[in-house]
Design a protein around this motif. Structure first.
Motif, PDB file in Angstrom:
ATOM      1  N   LYS A  24      -0.025  -0.279  -1.455  1.00 20.76           N
ATOM      2  CA  LYS A  24       1.199  -0.325  -2.253  1.00 20.76           C
ATOM      3  C   LYS A  24       0.946  -0.834  -3.671  1.00 20.76           C
ATOM      4  N   ARG A  25      -0.302  -1.208  -3.943  1.00 22.50           N
ATOM      5  CA  ARG A  25      -0.608  -1.738  -5.277  1.00 22.50           C
ATOM      6  C   ARG A  25      -0.514  -0.616  -6.315  1.00 22.50           C
ATOM      7  N   PRO A  26       0.130  -0.876  -7.452  1.00 20.96           N
ATOM      8  CA  PRO A  26       0.350   0.172  -8.467  1.00 20.96           C
ATOM      9  C   PRO A  26      -0.913   0.916  -8.879  1.00 20.96           C
ATOM     10  N   GLY A  27      -2.020   0.225  -9.020  1.00 23.00           N
ATOM     11  CA  GLY A  27      -3.232   0.879  -9.470  1.00 23.00           C
ATOM     12  C   GLY A  27      -3.875   1.781  -8.444  1.00 23.00           C
ATOM     13  N   LEU A  28      -3.411   1.713  -7.175  1.00 22.79           N
ATOM     14  CA  LEU A  28      -4.034   2.480  -6.102  1.00 22.79           C
ATOM     15  C   LEU A  28      -3.150   3.602  -5.567  1.00 22.79           C
ATOM     16  N   ARG A  29      -1.879   3.576  -5.909  1.00 19.08           N
ATOM     17  CA  ARG A  29      -0.928   4.501  -5.273  1.00 19.08           C
ATOM     18  C   ARG A  29      -1.313   5.967  -5.448  1.00 19.08           C
ATOM     19  N   ARG A  30      -1.751   6.334  -6.646  1.00 17.69           N
ATOM     20  CA  ARG A  30      -2.043   7.751  -6.873  1.00 17.69           C
ATOM     21  C   ARG A  30      -3.257   8.211  -6.066  1.00 17.69           C
ATOM     22  N   PHE A  31      -4.198   7.301  -5.806  1.00 14.37           N
ATOM     23  CA  PHE A  31      -5.373   7.661  -5.026  1.00 14.37           C
ATOM     24  C   PHE A  31      -5.045   7.741  -3.534  1.00 14.37           C
ATOM     25  N   VAL A  32      -3.982   7.044  -3.129  1.00 19.68           N
ATOM     26  CA  VAL A  32      -3.504   7.119  -1.744  1.00 19.68           C
ATOM     27  C   VAL A  32      -2.657   8.372  -1.557  1.00 19.68           C
ATOM     28  N   PHE A  33      -1.873   8.722  -2.586  1.00 21.98           N
ATOM     29  CA  PHE A  33      -0.891   9.795  -2.465  1.00 21.98           C
ATOM     30  C   PHE A  33      -1.538  11.162  -2.252  1.00 21.98           C
ATOM     31  N   ILE A  34      -2.631  11.451  -2.965  1.00 18.86           N
ATOM     32  CA  ILE A  34      -3.241  12.787  -2.885  1.00 18.86           C
ATOM     33  C   ILE A  34      -3.712  13.130  -1.471  1.00 18.86           C
TER      34      ILE A  34
END
Length: 257
Positions: A24-34
């Motif tokens: 849920k950390r902002p810097g990681l969300r996009r890498f989790v989302f894909i």
């Protein structure tokens, strides 16, 4: 309390649970989302096709059953859907480990950077793309390690008495070990640590390795929840790498034997 002692006392369960907060950390969300989006789209498509096939099977079955047994459809449909969810989730997670391998390595890299405050890879996006064959090769190494051992354990299920008592326990322990290998390997591989050395390091910390793998296994059995198990496990495994292994492998002289 000494931070080093706190690290030693932290179990694999703690690291997996930690993964839920990390994704849920902002810097990681996009890498989790894909990888999650890829997972959701493919799984939804395959599940839709499977449900259509089940519908045809049940339509055929309804024509074969006498009218006084029509009530069986009410019981069989939910059982069939639940079975489909559980079985397909296990198969699909294996396929997703291959499809999402490059994204998983990138996620592990970003988690390590977040936790350690130091960037691992200063290369361009093209360098990441060029690294895909090596990443997929690592997945093949894990698969070659898994298949012969899995076959041996599955044979035990056919042995009288052992198949009903010992085999299920051994299978669960083996699955837990493989889950630890699968997800802890991403941060190890990012540092080009050989597969054999990674196994040795996990074997030297059996308690945290097995508790982490067992927790991943249990959560993977829960339909729908298993959608987020992969990124959560990667984040948790990377946190475990940072705490337990990173310093040793940055200084080969003190790397675990």
């Amino acid at each position: 309390m000494d931070p080093h002692k706190q690290t030693q006392q932290k179990s694999g369960v703690n690291y997996f649970i930690m993964g839920f907060s990390l994704i849920k950390r902002p810097g990681l969300r996009r890498f989790v989302f894909i990888p999650l989006l890829i997972n959701l789209v493919l799984f939804s498509g395959l599940f839709y096709l499977a449900i259509n096939q089940l519908s045809r099977i049940f339509d055929w079955l309804s024509l074969q059953l006498p009218s006084y047994l029509s009530w069986l459809n009410i019981i069989l449909w939910p059982l069939a859907v639940i079975t489909l969810l559980v079985v397909s989730s296990f198969i699909f997670s294996s396929v997703m480990n291959w499809l999402a391998a490059p994204f998983n390595g990138l996620l592990a890299e970003k988690v390590e950077q977040l936790l350690s405050g130091k960037a691992l890879n200063t290369g361009s996006n093209m360098d990441v793309i060029k690294d895909i064959p090596r990443t997929l090769s690592r997945e093949w190494i894990k698969l070659k390690y898994y298949i012969p051992r899995a076959l041996i354990f599955l044979i035990l299920f056919w042995v009288p008495l052992l198949g009903q008592t010992v085999a299920p326990v051994l299978w669960f322990l083996f699955t837990a070990w493989m889950m630890a290998i699968q997800y802890c390997d991403y941060p190890f591989d990012n540092h080009k640590v050989p597969f054999s050395d990674m196994k040795k390091a996990l074997n030297n910390t059996k308690g945290s390795s097995f508790s982490f793998g067992a927790t991943v296994t249990l959560f993977s059995m829960i339909p729908i929840v298993n959608f987020v198990v992969m990124p959560v496990a990667i984040c948790g495994a990377t946190a475990m790498w940072v705490d337990k292994y990173r310093d040793a492998y940055r200084n080969p002289a003190i790397a675990p034997e």
